[in-house]
Write a protein that holds these residues in place. Sequence first.
Motif, PDB file in Angstrom:
ATOM      1  N   THR A 139       0.843  -1.195   0.000  1.00 25.67           N
ATOM      2  CA  THR A 139       0.000   0.000   0.000  1.00 25.67           C
ATOM      3  C   THR A 139       0.879   1.245   0.000  1.00 25.67           C
ATOM      4  OG1 THR A 139      -1.851   1.116   1.109  1.00 25.67           O
ATOM      5  CG2 THR A 139      -0.149   0.188   2.519  1.00 25.67           C
ATOM      6  N   ASP A 140       0.308   2.374  -0.393  1.00 28.16           N
ATOM      7  CA  ASP A 140       1.061   3.625  -0.335  1.00 28.16           C
ATOM      8  C   ASP A 140       0.861   4.270   1.029  1.00 28.16           C
ATOM      9  OD1 ASP A 140      -1.440   5.107  -0.384  1.00 28.16           O
ATOM     10  OD2 ASP A 140      -1.489   4.735  -2.536  1.00 28.16           O
ATOM     11  N   LEU A 141       1.665   5.276   1.334  1.00 32.07           N
ATOM     12  CA  LEU A 141       1.603   5.913   2.647  1.00 32.07           C
ATOM     13  C   LEU A 141       0.246   6.548   2.910  1.00 32.07           C
ATOM     14  CD1 LEU A 141       5.067   7.682   3.092  1.00 32.07           C
ATOM     15  CD2 LEU A 141       4.415   5.337   3.624  1.00 32.07           C
ATOM     16  N   GLU A 142      -0.340   7.137   1.866  1.00 33.31           N
ATOM     17  CA  GLU A 142      -1.613   7.829   2.029  1.00 33.31           C
ATOM     18  C   GLU A 142      -2.725   6.898   2.513  1.00 33.31           C
ATOM     19  OE1 GLU A 142       0.548   9.985  -1.361  1.00 33.31           O
ATOM     20  OE2 GLU A 142       0.386   7.972  -0.538  1.00 33.31           O
ATOM     21  N   SER A 143      -2.613   5.606   2.199  1.00 32.71           N
ATOM     22  CA  SER A 143      -3.683   4.659   2.525  1.00 32.71           C
ATOM     23  C   SER A 143      -3.492   3.980   3.876  1.00 32.71           C
ATOM     24  CB  SER A 143      -3.773   3.587   1.426  1.00 32.71           C
ATOM     25  OG  SER A 143      -4.025   4.176   0.167  1.00 32.71           O
ATOM     26  N   LEU A 144      -2.415   4.277   4.570  1.00 34.95           N
ATOM     27  CA  LEU A 144      -2.183   3.662   5.876  1.00 34.95           C
ATOM     28  C   LEU A 144      -3.229   4.118   6.879  1.00 34.95           C
ATOM     29  CD1 LEU A 144       1.713   3.957   6.216  1.00 34.95           C
ATOM     30  CD2 LEU A 144       0.375   1.888   5.780  1.00 34.95           C
ATOM     31  N   SER A 145      -3.628   3.196   7.753  1.00 36.14           N
ATOM     32  CA  SER A 145      -4.612   3.529   8.781  1.00 36.14           C
ATOM     33  C   SER A 145      -4.276   2.777  10.056  1.00 36.14           C
ATOM     34  CB  SER A 145      -6.030   3.165   8.299  1.00 36.14           C
ATOM     35  OG  SER A 145      -6.118   1.766   8.040  1.00 36.14           O
ATOM     36  N   GLY A 146      -5.020   3.070  11.109  1.00 39.93           N
ATOM     37  CA  GLY A 146      -4.794   2.386  12.374  1.00 39.93           C
ATOM     38  C   GLY A 146      -4.103   3.281  13.376  1.00 39.93           C
ATOM     39  N   LYS A 147      -3.789   2.704  14.533  1.00 38.43           N
ATOM     40  CA  LYS A 147      -3.077   3.410  15.595  1.00 38.43           C
ATOM     41  C   LYS A 147      -1.909   2.558  16.069  1.00 38.43           C
ATOM     42  CE  LYS A 147      -4.818   7.472  16.554  1.00 38.43           C
ATOM     43  NZ  LYS A 147      -3.985   8.695  16.567  1.00 38.43           N
ATOM     44  N   TYR A 148      -0.773   3.197  16.261  1.00 37.16           N
ATOM     45  CA  TYR A 148       0.444   2.486  16.655  1.00 37.16           C
ATOM     46  C   TYR A 148       1.172   3.287  17.725  1.00 37.16           C
ATOM     47  CZ  TYR A 148      -0.620   0.600  12.044  1.00 37.16           C
ATOM     48  OH  TYR A 148      -1.264   0.060  10.954  1.00 37.16           O
ATOM     49  N   ASN A 149       1.870   2.581  18.575  1.00 35.00           N
ATOM     50  CA  ASN A 149       2.705   3.270  19.550  1.00 35.00           C
ATOM     51  C   ASN A 149       3.718   4.146  18.842  1.00 35.00           C
ATOM     52  OD1 ASN A 149       5.483   3.320  21.042  1.00 35.00           O
ATOM     53  ND2 ASN A 149       4.012   2.931  22.677  1.00 35.00           N
ATOM     54  N   THR A 150       4.334   3.570  17.789  1.00 27.07           N
ATOM     55  CA  THR A 150       5.402   4.261  17.065  1.00 27.07           C
ATOM     56  C   THR A 150       5.218   4.106  15.565  1.00 27.07           C
ATOM     57  OG1 THR A 150       6.973   3.855  18.870  1.00 27.07           O
ATOM     58  CG2 THR A 150       7.903   4.373  16.695  1.00 27.07           C
ATOM     59  N   VAL A 151       5.451   5.181  14.835  1.00 35.75           N
ATOM     60  CA  VAL A 151       5.443   5.136  13.370  1.00 35.75           C
ATOM     61  C   VAL A 151       6.839   5.523  12.887  1.00 35.75           C
ATOM     62  CG1 VAL A 151       4.533   6.154  11.254  1.00 35.75           C
ATOM     63  CG2 VAL A 151       2.993   5.645  13.158  1.00 35.75           C
ATOM     64  N   VAL A 152       7.406   4.689  12.014  1.00 38.25           N
ATOM     65  CA  VAL A 152       8.740   4.938  11.468  1.00 38.25           C
ATOM     66  C   VAL A 152       8.636   5.019   9.952  1.00 38.25           C
ATOM     67  CG1 VAL A 152      11.130   4.149  11.333  1.00 38.25           C
ATOM     68  CG2 VAL A 152       9.756   3.592  13.356  1.00 38.25           C
ATOM     69  N   CYS A 153       9.288   6.010   9.370  1.00 38.63           N
ATOM     70  CA  CYS A 153       9.302   6.163   7.915  1.00 38.63           C
ATOM     71  C   CYS A 153      10.706   6.598   7.500  1.00 38.63           C
ATOM     72  CB  CYS A 153       8.263   7.200   7.498  1.00 38.63           C
ATOM     73  SG  CYS A 153       8.068   7.359   5.700  1.00 38.63           S
ATOM     74  N   LEU A 154      11.492   5.648   6.993  1.00 38.60           N
ATOM     75  CA  LEU A 154      12.888   5.909   6.655  1.00 38.60           C
ATOM     76  C   LEU A 154      13.080   6.067   5.148  1.00 38.60           C
ATOM     77  CD1 LEU A 154      14.765   3.364   8.985  1.00 38.60           C
ATOM     78  CD2 LEU A 154      14.055   5.717   9.479  1.00 38.60           C
ATOM     79  N   ASP A 155      13.729   7.133   4.761  1.00 38.09           N
ATOM     80  CA  ASP A 155      14.161   7.343   3.377  1.00 38.09           C
ATOM     81  C   ASP A 155      13.027   7.272   2.356  1.00 38.09           C
ATOM     82  OD1 ASP A 155      16.612   7.534   4.534  1.00 38.09           O
ATOM     83  OD2 ASP A 155      17.400   5.660   3.765  1.00 38.09           O
ATOM     84  N   VAL A 156      11.864   7.753   2.731  1.00 31.91           N
ATOM     85  CA  VAL A 156      10.716   7.743   1.824  1.00 31.91           C
ATOM     86  C   VAL A 156      10.320   9.155   1.402  1.00 31.91           C
ATOM     87  CG1 VAL A 156       8.284   7.105   1.555  1.00 31.91           C
ATOM     88  CG2 VAL A 156       9.835   5.578   2.768  1.00 31.91           C
ATOM     89  N   LEU A 157      10.537  10.130   2.281  1.00 30.53           N
ATOM     90  CA  LEU A 157      10.132  11.506   1.972  1.00 30.53           C
ATOM     91  C   LEU A 157      10.853  12.062   0.754  1.00 30.53           C
ATOM     92  CD1 LEU A 157       9.829  13.142   5.509  1.00 30.53           C
ATOM     93  CD2 LEU A 157       8.000  12.344   4.001  1.00 30.53           C
ATOM     94  N   ILE A 158      11.936  11.417   0.338  1.00 30.14           N
ATOM     95  CA  ILE A 158      12.654  11.868  -0.849  1.00 30.14           C
ATOM     96  C   ILE A 158      11.775  11.795  -2.096  1.00 30.14           C
ATOM     97  CG2 ILE A 158      13.622   9.618  -1.500  1.00 30.14           C
ATOM     98  CD1 ILE A 158      16.264  11.159  -2.119  1.00 30.14           C
ATOM     99  N   HIS A 159      10.678  11.037  -2.024  1.00 33.38           N
ATOM    100  CA  HIS A 159       9.773  10.900  -3.165  1.00 33.38           C
ATOM    101  C   HIS A 159       8.618  11.919  -3.118  1.00 33.38           C
ATOM    102  CE1 HIS A 159      11.920   7.323  -4.241  1.00 33.38           C
ATOM    103  NE2 HIS A 159      11.617   6.741  -3.105  1.00 33.38           N
ATOM    104  N   TYR A 160       8.612  12.791  -2.100  1.00 39.42           N
ATOM    105  CA  TYR A 160       7.522  13.752  -1.942  1.00 39.42           C
ATOM    106  C   TYR A 160       8.042  15.183  -1.984  1.00 39.42           C
ATOM    107  CZ  TYR A 160       4.511   9.906  -0.388  1.00 39.42           C
ATOM    108  OH  TYR A 160       3.783   8.749  -0.324  1.00 39.42           O
TER     109      TYR A 160
END
Length: 312
Positions: free
Chosen positions: A201-222
Amino acid sequence: MPIAPSLLSPSSSVSHFLPRLPNATRLNVASRSRVATVVASSVTDLAGVDSTTIAVLGGGSVAALATIVSLTDPERRRKLQAEEVGGGDKEVVREYFNSTGFERWRKIYGETDEVNRVQKDIRVGHAKTVEKTMLMLTEEGSLAGVTVCDAGCGTGLLSIPLAKEGAIVSASDISAAMVAEAETKAKQQLGGENLPRFEVTDLESLSGKYNTVVCLDVLIHYPQNKADGMIAHLASLAEKRVILSFAPKTFYYDILKRIGELFPGPSKATRAYLHAEADVERALRKVGWKISKRGLITTQFYFSRLIEAVPM
């Protein structure tokens, strides 16, 4: 998922890279008595370069290069690239990491010796980013039972260590090929114990609740205007902390990136966007988060800013 990954020695390492110039292509710019010779490699296509060198540029040289680069129009090439796959940035990224990009980055993220000097250096840089992320996550206590969203998981280089520490991992990537590789590696390394839940799935479609969210080396595409919304979305999924890595934007890095765009490689590469740390911090504060920890990972060809944010 990478990125995005760079060609600068003394500064940062976020899996971000500058566009490539053909081997042996040199751009000479005279500045007073100096001549700066720049040999650059491609942003996401950097992995295919056999050798890359960047000479130190004097202030006058950088200014001269900036003038030259300002006359180019990389957006035209990017538009044509997007039209080929029938969409914008997201479609280009999905296509790239399901085809040539997947094969290239599987080698970089793997253990094969079939990598060149640049690829090996990027491998080391990204491994350092994962290592520092794990230190951030574990220094405050055990991860056993902690829910973690690994957004843009690539081949599972973070998801698997998290699962080994007992975290309950939800991992996703826009590339089906990357997710399949991550699932295979997880089964090999974890057996049947505490396997991450992988999803395409893409980042925009992520859902739910988590203690921690990690996103490494992906913002380079935005681009920044879309990165702001993505940062807000990722923060909305987290309860305790958000960890991000991105290629930091400075005048020097930006000019080198633009120089590479003058000489696009023959194989398809994704767009690469650098981000000013102040812009990322502003986007976090806008939705009620503040940066609590900062780190910088640098190797010769990889630079990355790593931050941890917590609710204000």
